[in-house]
Scaffold this active site. Structure first.
Site, short mmCIF file in Angstrom:
data_model
loop_
_atom_site.label_atom_id
_atom_site.label_comp_id
_atom_site.label_asym_id
_atom_site.label_seq_id
_atom_site.Cartn_x
_atom_site.Cartn_y
_atom_site.Cartn_z
N ARG A 36 -29.93 43.32 -15.80
CA ARG A 36 -31.23 43.34 -16.63
C ARG A 36 -31.39 41.88 -17.29
O ARG A 36 -32.44 41.44 -17.34
CB ARG A 36 -31.33 44.33 -17.48
CG ARG A 36 -32.68 44.68 -18.40
CD ARG A 36 -32.58 45.81 -19.32
NE ARG A 36 -33.56 45.61 -20.30
CZ ARG A 36 -33.13 45.61 -21.62
NH1 ARG A 36 -32.02 45.98 -21.89
NH2 ARG A 36 -34.22 45.65 -22.49
N HIS A 40 -34.31 39.55 -16.67
CA HIS A 40 -35.42 38.86 -17.79
C HIS A 40 -35.24 37.65 -18.06
O HIS A 40 -36.18 37.13 -18.60
CB HIS A 40 -34.76 39.86 -19.04
CG HIS A 40 -35.50 41.28 -18.94
ND1 HIS A 40 -35.99 41.92 -20.03
CD2 HIS A 40 -35.74 42.21 -17.82
CE1 HIS A 40 -36.22 43.19 -19.59
NE2 HIS A 40 -36.20 43.14 -18.32
N HIS A 160 -33.51 49.76 -10.11
CA HIS A 160 -33.55 50.55 -11.12
C HIS A 160 -32.51 51.96 -10.53
O HIS A 160 -32.32 53.02 -11.29
CB HIS A 160 -34.90 51.46 -11.42
CG HIS A 160 -35.86 50.74 -12.49
ND1 HIS A 160 -37.21 50.68 -12.21
CD2 HIS A 160 -35.38 49.82 -13.21
CE1 HIS A 160 -37.64 49.66 -13.11
NE2 HIS A 160 -36.34 49.32 -13.80
N THR A 161 -31.92 51.80 -9.43
CA THR A 161 -30.99 52.52 -8.95
C THR A 161 -29.69 52.54 -9.96
O THR A 161 -28.94 53.50 -9.96
CB THR A 161 -30.33 52.42 -7.50
OG1 THR A 161 -29.55 53.39 -6.97
CG2 THR A 161 -29.95 51.15 -7.38
N TRP A 176 -32.59 56.85 -13.41
CA TRP A 176 -33.43 57.07 -12.14
C TRP A 176 -32.76 58.10 -11.26
O TRP A 176 -33.59 58.29 -10.39
CB TRP A 176 -33.90 55.64 -11.90
CG TRP A 176 -34.84 54.99 -12.79
CD1 TRP A 176 -36.21 55.18 -12.68
CD2 TRP A 176 -34.81 54.16 -13.86
NE1 TRP A 176 -36.71 54.29 -13.68
CE2 TRP A 176 -35.95 53.87 -14.30
CE3 TRP A 176 -33.46 53.63 -14.37
CZ2 TRP A 176 -36.05 52.92 -15.43
CZ3 TRP A 176 -33.48 53.01 -15.58
CH2 TRP A 176 -34.77 52.55 -15.87
N THR A 177 -31.49 57.92 -11.15
CA THR A 177 -30.65 58.46 -10.16
C THR A 177 -29.49 59.26 -10.65
O THR A 177 -29.21 59.04 -11.69
CB THR A 177 -30.20 57.40 -9.09
OG1 THR A 177 -29.22 56.76 -9.70
CG2 THR A 177 -31.33 56.46 -8.43
N ASP A 184 -27.55 51.91 -4.23
CA ASP A 184 -27.98 52.46 -3.03
C ASP A 184 -29.54 52.60 -2.87
O ASP A 184 -30.14 52.17 -3.90
CB ASP A 184 -27.17 53.73 -2.85
CG ASP A 184 -27.36 54.87 -3.74
OD1 ASP A 184 -28.34 54.57 -4.67
OD2 ASP A 184 -26.63 55.93 -3.92
N ASP A 205 -42.81 53.25 -11.99
CA ASP A 205 -42.26 53.72 -10.62
C ASP A 205 -43.12 54.51 -10.07
O ASP A 205 -43.42 54.22 -8.76
CB ASP A 205 -41.10 54.58 -11.04
CG ASP A 205 -39.96 53.98 -11.93
OD1 ASP A 205 -39.76 52.88 -11.55
OD2 ASP A 205 -39.40 54.53 -12.83
#
Length: 285
Positions: A36, A40, A160-161, A176-177, A184, A205
C-alpha cells in the site's frame, strides 16, 4: 533533489536492502502495508502535469497525513530502519522496492525492479488517490490520469488479495480473501462468487463487475492465475515507474569507464573488419 548515481555501490545496497526487506516483511507480516505504501507513493502521478508519482514524497508529513494514507506512517518508519543501513538508496527507490518484495514474499509474481528514482520534497494536493466509495467512472478518472489502462486497473485491483481494510483507516472492515497474506487470484474468484460472509467487497471492487471493459479481465483472472500474475507484474512495474525513465539516472565513474571501453572495443572491431576487406580486395586486384 539530485538524481541518484546508480553505480556499483548503489546496486550493492539495493541487493542488501532487498534481503533486509524480505526479512522485515516476513517477520512483521506487513506485506499488505508495504504494498500500500508503494502504491500510494506512486498513485499520485498526473501524466499531463508530470507531477506526483513514485518520488518518495509520501514521507512528508503533509502527505502521509492525507486521509487515504491513514496507517502508512508505520510502514514509513519501518522503511526508515532499512534506509539508515543503506543511505545511498533514495526513498523513492526504497518504497517501490518494498512493494516489489511484498508481492514476492507472499507468493506473487516477480516484478521487475529498476533503481534510479529521484526523491522529492514536494507533495501533491490531497485527492489524487482512489476513493473506495466510488464506482467505475471514478476509477477510470484516477487511473487514466496516471496514464494507465483498463487492464492495469483490474490487474492492480487484484493486489487486494493481500491484507484487510481497517475501520480506523478507511471506514471499512475485513479481508477480501480467506488468506490475506497469500498473493494469488482469489480476489477475483471471490468477486465472481458474489458477497460472502466475513469477506469484504468495496464499491470499487463491485465496479469491476458492473463495467463490461473491466469484467472481461475479472473473468479471465478468476480462471487463469498465470494470466493474472503476468498482467499484474507488468501493471505493477508501470505503476512503480510513472514519471521515471529507467536508465535516465546518472552513472558512476566505473560505469562510464566500462561504456568508454566498450565503445573503443567496437571501434577496434570495426577497423579490423574494414582492413580485412581492403586486404581481400587488393589480393583480388
Amino acid at each position: 533533489m539530485a538524481m541518484p548515481v546508480v553505480d556499483t555501490e548503489y546496486l550493492k545496497q539495493i541487493d542488501k536492502a532487498r534481503r533486509d526487506l524480505r526479512a522485515l516483511i516476513s517477520n512483521r507480516n506487513c506485506a499488505p502495508l508495504m504494498l500500500r505504501l508503494a502504491w500510494h507513493d506512486a498513485g499520485t502521478y498526473d501524466a499531463k502535469t508530470k507531477t506526483g508519482g513514485p518520488n518518495g514524497s509520501i514521507r512528508n508529513e503533509e502527505e502521509f497525513a492525507h486521509g487515504a494514507n491513514n496507517g502508512l506512517k508505520k510502514a514509513i518508519d519501518w522503511c526508515e530502519e532499512v534506509k539508515a543501513k543503506y543511505p545511498k538508496i533514495t526513498y523513492a527507490d526504497l518504497y517501490q522496492l518494498a512493494g516489489v518484495v511484498a508481492v514476492e514474499v507472499t507468493g506473487g509474481p516477480t516484478v521487475d525492479f529498476v533503481p534510479g528514482r529521484k526523491d522529492s520534497k514536494v507533495s501533491p494536493r490531497e485527492g489524487r488517490l482512489p476513493d473506495a466509495k466510488q464506482g467505475a467512472p471514478h476509477l477510470k478518472d484516477i487511473f487514466y490520469r496516471m496514464g494507465l489502462s483498463d487492464k492495469d486497473i483490474v490487474a492492480l485491483s487484484g493486489g487486494h488479495t493481500l491484507g484487510r481494510a481497517h475501520p480506523e483507516r478507511s471506514g471499512f472492515d475485513g479481508p477480501w480473501t480467506q488468506e490475506p497474506l497469500k498473493f494469488d487470484n482469489s480476489y477475483f474468484v471471490e468477486l465472481m462468487k458474489g458477497e460472502s460472509e466475513g469477506l469484504l467487497q468495496l464499491p470499487t471492487d463491485k465496479a469491476l463487475l458492473d463495467d463490461p471493459a473491466f469484467r472481461s479481465y475479472v473473468e479471465l483472472y478468476a480462471k487463469d492465475e498465470e494470466a493474472f500474475f503476468r498482467d499484474y507484474a507488468a501493471s505493477h512495474k508501470k505503476l512503480s515507474e510513472l514519471g521515471f525513465t529507467p536508465g535516465g539516472s546518472k552513472s558512476g565513474p566505473k560505469d562510464s569507464i566500462i561504456l568508454a571501453q566498450s565503445a573503443v572495443g567496437v571501434a577496434v572491431a570495426a577497423a579490423v573488419v574494414i582492413l580485412s576487406y581492403i586486404y581481400e580486395v587488393r589480393k583480388r586486384v
